[in-house]
Design an enzyme around this catalytic site. Structure first.
Site, PDB file in Angstrom:
ATOM      1  N   GLU A  35       0.842  -1.191   0.000  1.00 60.39           N
ATOM      2  CA  GLU A  35       0.000   0.000   0.000  1.00 60.39           C
ATOM      3  C   GLU A  35       0.876   1.240   0.000  1.00 60.39           C
ATOM      4  O   GLU A  35       1.374   1.651   1.049  1.00 60.39           O
ATOM      5  CB  GLU A  35      -0.908   0.017   1.227  1.00 60.39           C
ATOM      6  CG  GLU A  35      -1.880  -1.133   1.293  1.00 60.39           C
ATOM      7  CD  GLU A  35      -2.747  -1.069   2.541  1.00 60.39           C
ATOM      8  OE1 GLU A  35      -2.887   0.022   3.123  1.00 60.39           O
ATOM      9  OE2 GLU A  35      -3.261  -2.119   2.931  1.00 60.39           O
ATOM     10  N   TYR A  61      -6.331   1.663  -8.598  1.00 63.37           N
ATOM     11  CA  TYR A  61      -6.692   0.277  -8.865  1.00 63.37           C
ATOM     12  C   TYR A  61      -6.665   0.029 -10.366  1.00 63.37           C
ATOM     13  O   TYR A  61      -7.113   0.860 -11.159  1.00 63.37           O
ATOM     14  CB  TYR A  61      -8.079  -0.044  -8.299  1.00 63.37           C
ATOM     15  CG  TYR A  61      -8.101  -0.024  -6.788  1.00 63.37           C
ATOM     16  CD1 TYR A  61      -7.531  -1.058  -6.057  1.00 63.37           C
ATOM     17  CD2 TYR A  61      -8.658   1.041  -6.101  1.00 63.37           C
ATOM     18  CE1 TYR A  61      -7.527  -1.037  -4.665  1.00 63.37           C
ATOM     19  CE2 TYR A  61      -8.664   1.075  -4.706  1.00 63.37           C
ATOM     20  CZ  TYR A  61      -8.091   0.035  -4.012  1.00 63.37           C
ATOM     21  OH  TYR A  61      -8.087   0.062  -2.651  1.00 63.37           O
ATOM     22  N   ARG A  74       9.888   1.270   9.760  1.00 65.67           N
ATOM     23  CA  ARG A  74       9.577   0.581  11.018  1.00 65.67           C
ATOM     24  C   ARG A  74       8.936  -0.762  10.706  1.00 65.67           C
ATOM     25  O   ARG A  74       8.450  -0.980   9.600  1.00 65.67           O
ATOM     26  CB  ARG A  74       8.629   1.424  11.878  1.00 65.67           C
ATOM     27  CG  ARG A  74       7.268   1.647  11.253  1.00 65.67           C
ATOM     28  CD  ARG A  74       6.306   2.346  12.206  1.00 65.67           C
ATOM     29  NE  ARG A  74       5.076   2.696  11.537  1.00 65.67           N
ATOM     30  CZ  ARG A  74       4.048   1.871  11.342  1.00 65.67           C
ATOM     31  NH1 ARG A  74       4.103   0.632  11.772  1.00 65.67           N
ATOM     32  NH2 ARG A  74       2.956   2.269  10.720  1.00 65.67           N
ATOM     33  N   PHE A  79      -2.339  -1.889  15.896  1.00 68.29           N
ATOM     34  CA  PHE A  79      -2.625  -0.669  16.651  1.00 68.29           C
ATOM     35  C   PHE A  79      -3.979  -0.800  17.325  1.00 68.29           C
ATOM     36  O   PHE A  79      -4.897  -1.412  16.781  1.00 68.29           O
ATOM     37  CB  PHE A  79      -2.624   0.554  15.724  1.00 68.29           C
ATOM     38  CG  PHE A  79      -1.269   0.852  15.170  1.00 68.29           C
ATOM     39  CD1 PHE A  79      -0.367   1.604  15.897  1.00 68.29           C
ATOM     40  CD2 PHE A  79      -0.886   0.363  13.935  1.00 68.29           C
ATOM     41  CE1 PHE A  79       0.898   1.866  15.402  1.00 68.29           C
ATOM     42  CE2 PHE A  79       0.372   0.615  13.428  1.00 68.29           C
ATOM     43  CZ  PHE A  79       1.268   1.369  14.157  1.00 68.29           C
TER      44      PHE A  79
END
Length: 123
Positions: A35, A61, A74, A79
């Protein structure tokens, strides 16, 4: 798996990108996804159109885009809630912008490569 920074070609222009590569553990995805969040400059009218500060372009898309992963931001992590995820994405955007300002040969070379690939989206 994790969050990377890089360069992306969208609509014939090179943008800095914060790229999520992985399973999105917050949402429990079973398939790995890529993404890219393309980030336009501060002066771009669509720059802060979303809650996370990434640029809201058209949907990509079924379109070909070129991505170059330049660095690691990272590891991916789950979350607790949308607010914490949004704050992490904002941090990823800030880090990706800072790293994309690099003048080292790797960063500059990757930008040149993405720029040279911009003809992929031409009809």
């Amino acid at each position: 798996n994790g969050q990377e920074n890089g360069e992306g070609d969208g609509m014939g222009k090179v943008y800095t990108a914060a790229i999520s590569i992985g399973y999105n553990p917050t949402y429990g995805n079973k398939e790995k996804t890529v993404e890219p969040h393309l980030i336009a400059g501060e002066e771009h009218p669509l720059r802060h159109a979303s809650l996370t500060g990434e640029t809201l372009f058209q949907d990509f898309y079924d379109k070909t885009i070129v991505l170059s992963v330049v660095g690691y931001l990272r590891p991916e992590a789950p979350f607790e809630g949308l607010e914490k995820l949004t704050e992490a994405i904002k941090g990823d955007i800030r880090k990706a912008e800072k790293l994309s300002r690099g003048i080292d040969e790797v960063t500059l070379g990757e930008k040149r490569w993405v720029e040279s690939s911009s003809s992929l989206n031409d009809p």
